[in-house]
Design an enzyme around this catalytic site. Structure first.
Site, PDB file in Angstrom:
ATOM      1  N   ASP A  99       0.862  -1.185  -0.079  1.00 28.14           N
ATOM      2  CA  ASP A  99      -0.130   0.041   0.020  1.00 28.14           C
ATOM      3  C   ASP A  99       0.855   1.069  -0.044  1.00 28.14           C
ATOM      4  O   ASP A  99       1.724   1.504   0.799  1.00 28.14           O
ATOM      5  CB  ASP A  99      -0.953   0.077   1.329  1.00 28.14           C
ATOM      6  CG  ASP A  99      -2.218   0.392   0.977  1.00 28.14           C
ATOM      7  OD1 ASP A  99      -2.130   1.604   0.352  1.00 28.14           O
ATOM      8  OD2 ASP A  99      -3.162   0.114   1.537  1.00 28.14           O
ATOM      9  N   ASP A 201      -2.767   4.598  -2.504  1.00 25.41           N
ATOM     10  CA  ASP A 201      -4.058   5.107  -1.728  1.00 25.41           C
ATOM     11  C   ASP A 201      -4.334   6.660  -2.260  1.00 25.41           C
ATOM     12  O   ASP A 201      -3.650   7.358  -2.700  1.00 25.41           O
ATOM     13  CB  ASP A 201      -3.483   5.167  -0.090  1.00 25.41           C
ATOM     14  CG  ASP A 201      -4.453   5.909   0.670  1.00 25.41           C
ATOM     15  OD1 ASP A 201      -5.552   4.945   0.757  1.00 25.41           O
ATOM     16  OD2 ASP A 201      -4.430   6.786   1.265  1.00 25.41           O
ATOM     17  N   GLU A 243      -6.171   4.177  -6.155  1.00 26.56           N
ATOM     18  CA  GLU A 243      -7.632   4.050  -5.511  1.00 26.56           C
ATOM     19  C   GLU A 243      -7.886   5.614  -5.674  1.00 26.56           C
ATOM     20  O   GLU A 243      -7.248   6.408  -5.674  1.00 26.56           O
ATOM     21  CB  GLU A 243      -7.431   3.987  -4.191  1.00 26.56           C
ATOM     22  CG  GLU A 243      -8.814   4.114  -3.227  1.00 26.56           C
ATOM     23  CD  GLU A 243      -8.878   4.533  -2.099  1.00 26.56           C
ATOM     24  OE1 GLU A 243      -9.539   4.254  -1.259  1.00 26.56           O
ATOM     25  OE2 GLU A 243      -7.661   5.229  -1.770  1.00 26.56           O
ATOM     26  N   HIS A 317     -11.339  -2.646   3.465  1.00 23.35           N
ATOM     27  CA  HIS A 317     -11.281  -2.428   4.971  1.00 23.35           C
ATOM     28  C   HIS A 317     -12.043  -1.021   5.121  1.00 23.35           C
ATOM     29  O   HIS A 317     -12.088  -0.622   6.133  1.00 23.35           O
ATOM     30  CB  HIS A 317      -9.754  -2.066   5.202  1.00 23.35           C
ATOM     31  CG  HIS A 317      -8.946  -1.015   4.712  1.00 23.35           C
ATOM     32  ND1 HIS A 317      -9.020  -0.838   3.251  1.00 23.35           N
ATOM     33  CD2 HIS A 317      -8.567   0.105   5.045  1.00 23.35           C
ATOM     34  CE1 HIS A 317      -8.539   0.010   2.681  1.00 23.35           C
ATOM     35  NE2 HIS A 317      -8.324   0.759   3.924  1.00 23.35           N
ATOM     36  N   ASP A 318     -12.420  -0.110   4.179  1.00 26.10           N
ATOM     37  CA  ASP A 318     -13.348   0.812   4.556  1.00 26.10           C
ATOM     38  C   ASP A 318     -14.735   0.804   4.220  1.00 26.10           C
ATOM     39  O   ASP A 318     -15.573   1.845   4.664  1.00 26.10           O
ATOM     40  CB  ASP A 318     -12.729   2.016   3.229  1.00 26.10           C
ATOM     41  CG  ASP A 318     -11.538   2.464   3.669  1.00 26.10           C
ATOM     42  OD1 ASP A 318     -10.954   2.545   4.786  1.00 26.10           O
ATOM     43  OD2 ASP A 318     -10.818   2.932   2.543  1.00 26.10           O
TER      44      ASP A 318
HETATM   45  O1  ISL Z   1     -14.534   5.527   3.009  1.00 22.95           O
HETATM   46  C1  ISL Z   1     -14.297   6.506   2.973  1.00 22.95           C
HETATM   47  C2  ISL Z   1     -14.929   7.612   2.290  1.00 22.95           C
HETATM   48  O2  ISL Z   1     -16.065   8.001   3.273  1.00 22.95           O
HETATM   49  C3  ISL Z   1     -13.075   7.308   3.467  1.00 22.95           C
HETATM   50  O3  ISL Z   1     -13.132   6.810   4.793  1.00 22.95           O
HETATM   51  C4  ISL Z   1     -11.715   6.744   3.017  1.00 22.95           C
HETATM   52  O4  ISL Z   1     -10.881   7.655   3.559  1.00 22.95           O
HETATM   53  C5  ISL Z   1     -11.598   6.813   1.522  1.00 22.95           C
HETATM   54  O5  ISL Z   1     -11.890   5.848   1.165  1.00 22.95           O
HETATM   55  C6  ISL Z   1     -10.038   6.851   1.259  1.00 22.95           C
HETATM   56  O6  ISL Z   1      -9.347   5.826   1.769  1.00 22.95           O
HETATM   57  C7  ISL Z   1      -7.949   5.574   1.878  1.00 22.95           C
HETATM   58  O7  ISL Z   1      -7.240   6.527   2.348  1.00 22.95           O
HETATM   59  C8  ISL Z   1      -7.565   6.985   3.588  1.00 22.95           C
HETATM   60  C9  ISL Z   1      -7.581   5.918   4.570  1.00 22.95           C
HETATM   61  O8  ISL Z   1      -8.204   6.230   5.686  1.00 22.95           O
HETATM   62  C10 ISL Z   1      -8.190   4.608   3.878  1.00 22.95           C
HETATM   63  O9  ISL Z   1      -8.448   3.582   4.919  1.00 22.95           O
HETATM   64  C11 ISL Z   1      -7.646   4.324   2.907  1.00 22.95           C
HETATM   65  O10 ISL Z   1      -8.431   3.378   1.985  1.00 22.95           O
HETATM   66  C12 ISL Z   1      -6.513   7.929   4.042  1.00 22.95           C
HETATM   67  O11 ISL Z   1      -5.065   7.512   3.838  1.00 22.95           O
END
Ligand code: ISL
Length: 546
Positions: A99, A201, A243, A317-318
């Site tokens: 990541d 990310d 992403e 995971h989100d």
């Molecule tokens: O799920 C989301 C949309 O509300 C956000 O919480 C999320 O931050 C977004 O999906 C981006 O995610 C990525 O970057 C974030 C991290 O918290 C997430 O876990 C990651 O997947 C910041 O690095």
């Protein structure tokens, strides 16, 4: 046509390290724990692991806040453990995809500590600083994704720094060439250790221009990605997945089109957003709408028909657990889990399995806010309660959409805490672990795991699954998701009932009277192809016609 690459037929598996497997009883998953479970992943047949961050971090955002890009968080292990993971995975033909979190660092990264101490150091320009507004307040009213202002003041330098996420995650200033050189160097350092690629990310944020308040897909984005390709990625046999929460079918091929020399594919979220309230967002979800969901999925199949490539996923995971969000996590959980898998894995693209999905794990169902750990959930709780939202109402939304739904420990067995840890887990184990766990699922030839294994193998073995064109069927049908895949004269038919009721549909006439063979099924195998398709609740079937 395109040159075949290894990841065209491979399936990815996402490991969220703190919740996967704990080898030392501290309640937190770790790298030795992952190594001990490689047999499970190799049995499943995955081609690579996307490893959520394991770098040194204060863990404000569970590792998405990195304080040293070249070291491992002690709770996860050491660099030696990481080298061992890469080597052990490789023995099983599994690549490790790191990541890459480079939109922001942790505020405890030495770069930021230097940058926040004085303006007179090169690192100051690694971050985004602006002078206060005339009244001393922040430069503008931009809001951070995790709540509050996107600007925080540092008295030592008399300026505000920009953070798209929390204040502990200052955004890196990609417009600074020295910062970009540092990042490329760090990426090469990991590649030289043997990693097989990067999941990047929130990559569409790096080209931002804070002065015009364009954050997503800003003016510098593709220039930076092309530079990164030249400096780091070109000439290596990797897989790269960006992403992006803003990429659309208008912009998708800018990232992964054949001639772009940027990324291999992107995680896009249009099918996920279909489940959110348009104004109130994820904590006020709206009911699942299959027609809108299909429109989103098929639009990306269409976009990547002749160019680019797609990253297929329903959970990470989100996001909530997919059986809970899209289907049924009660009486129909098993067929629902298989049917969601069938739909995703029979599409064109590279599918991703999120840990626990292969045994049909479900949402957390916490009923008190103190059971949650995620800063996004906690910050939004505080903000919404302050605005008068009832705690029970917020919790109902969080039960559906909080990121912690996917972060409860992996359920390996019926042992205490699902066999995840011998200690106290950092977040509560789902109380359904005695019924839903790897050990009980595995021996059953009709298990969810066995179904995933079959789907993953089919993609490796069948060209029509890896490379066939996708032709949607019955796009306006609110209950059934169906499509064909076509390659030469070969036809694949996928039919999935997304309701808890029996459904009957006529076989499309152009497929009638052709010989077919069943390839995958959620209930019972059906080799013949009837003119009337009778589907039980959440039943799905795949036939091949030749
Ligand atoms: O799920 C989301 C949309 O509300 C956000 O919480 C999320 O931050 C977004 O999906 C981006 O995610 C990525 O970057 C974030 C991290 O918290 C997430 O876990 C990651 O997947 C910041 O690095």
């Amino acid at each position: 046509g395109h040159d075949e690459r290894w990841w065209h037929r491979a399936t990815g598996y996402q490991v969220y390290p703190r919740s996967f497997s704990d080898s030392d009883g501290d309640g937190m998953g770790d790298i030795p724990g992952i190594i001990s479970k490689l047999g499970h992943l190799s049995d499943l047949g995955v081609g690579f692991i996307w490893l959520s961050p394991v770098y040194a971090s204060p863990m404000v955002d569970n590792g998405y806040d990195i304080s040293d890009y070249r070291d491992i968080a002690p709770e996860f292990g050491t660099l030696d453990d990481m080298d061992r993971l890469i080597a052990e995975a490789r023995k099983r033909d599994i690549a490790i995809v790191m990541d890459l979190v480079v939109n922001h660092s942790s505020s405890l990264h030495p770069w930021f500590k230097a940058a926040a101490a004085t303006r007179d150091c090169p690192e100051h320009a690694y971050y985004i600083w602006r002078d206060p507004a005339p009244d001393g307040g922040p430069p503008d009213d931009a809001q951070a994704a995790f709540g509050g202002s996107a600007w925080s003041f540092v008295p030592e330098v008399g300026q505000y720094y920009f953070h798209f996420f929390s204040g502990a995650q200052p955004d890196l200033n990609w417009q600074n060439p020295a910062l970009r050189a540092e990042i490329y160097d760090m990426m090469r350092w990991w590649l030289d250790r043997g990693v097989g690629g990067f999941r990047m990310d929130v990559i569409s944020l790096i080209g931002k221009d804070v002065d015009t308040r364009i954050y997503e897909e800003g003016p510098y984005l593709h220039g930076f990605l092309q530079e990164m390709h030249r400096e780091v990625l070109a000439g290596r046999d990797l897989v790269t997945i960006g992403e992006s929460w803003s990429v659309s079918t208008e912009t998708g091929l800018r990232y992964c089109g054949r001639d772009r020399e940027e990324l291999d594919m992107v995680f896009e979220f249009s099918h996920i957003r279909e489940g959110w309230h348009p104004e109130l967002g994820k904590f006020a979800p709206k009911p699942f709408d299959l027609v809108a969901f299909k429109r989103a999925l098929f639009a990306w199949q269409e976009l990547t028909r002749d160019d680019g490539w797609h990253a297929l996923f329903l959970s990470n995971h989100d996001l909530p657990r997919q059986v809970s969000f899209y289907a049924d996590d009660g009486a129909h959980r098993r067929p629902a889990a298989k049917t969601l898998a069938t739909v995703l894995h029979m599409l064109r693209g590279t599918p991703f399995v999120y840990q626990g999905e292969e045994i049909g794990m479900t949402n957390a169902r916490f009923d008190r806010i103190d059971q949650y750990r995620d800063l996004e959930t906690l910050n939004h709780f505080n903000a919404q309660i302050a605005e008068g939202v009832e705690p029970s109402e917020f919790l109902a939304g969080a039960n559906r959409n909080s990121r912690d739904n996917a972060r409860t420990p992996m359920q390996w067995s019926a042992a205490p805490n699902g066999g995840f840890t011998t200690g106290t887990p950092w977040i509560e184990t789902n109380p359904n672990y005695p019924d839903i766990n790897v050990e009980q699922d595995l021996p059953d030839p009709d298990s969810i795991f066995a179904h995933y294994k079959r789907l993953i193998a089919l993609r490796r073995d069948r060209d029509v699954i890896a490379f066939g064109q996708t032709e949607p069927l019955w796009e306006d049908d609110p209950d059934i998701l169906a499509f064909e895949r076509r390659l030469g004269a070969e036809r694949l038919l996928v039919v999935a009932n997304f309701t808890n009721r029996d459904q009957t549909r006529a076989l499309p006439s152009h497929l009638a009277n052709r010989a077919a063979k069943g390839l995958a099924w959620s209930h019972a195998p059906r080799d013949d192809i009837p003119d009337r398709l009778e589907l039980q609740p959440f039943e799905s079937l795949v036939w091949i016609f030749d």
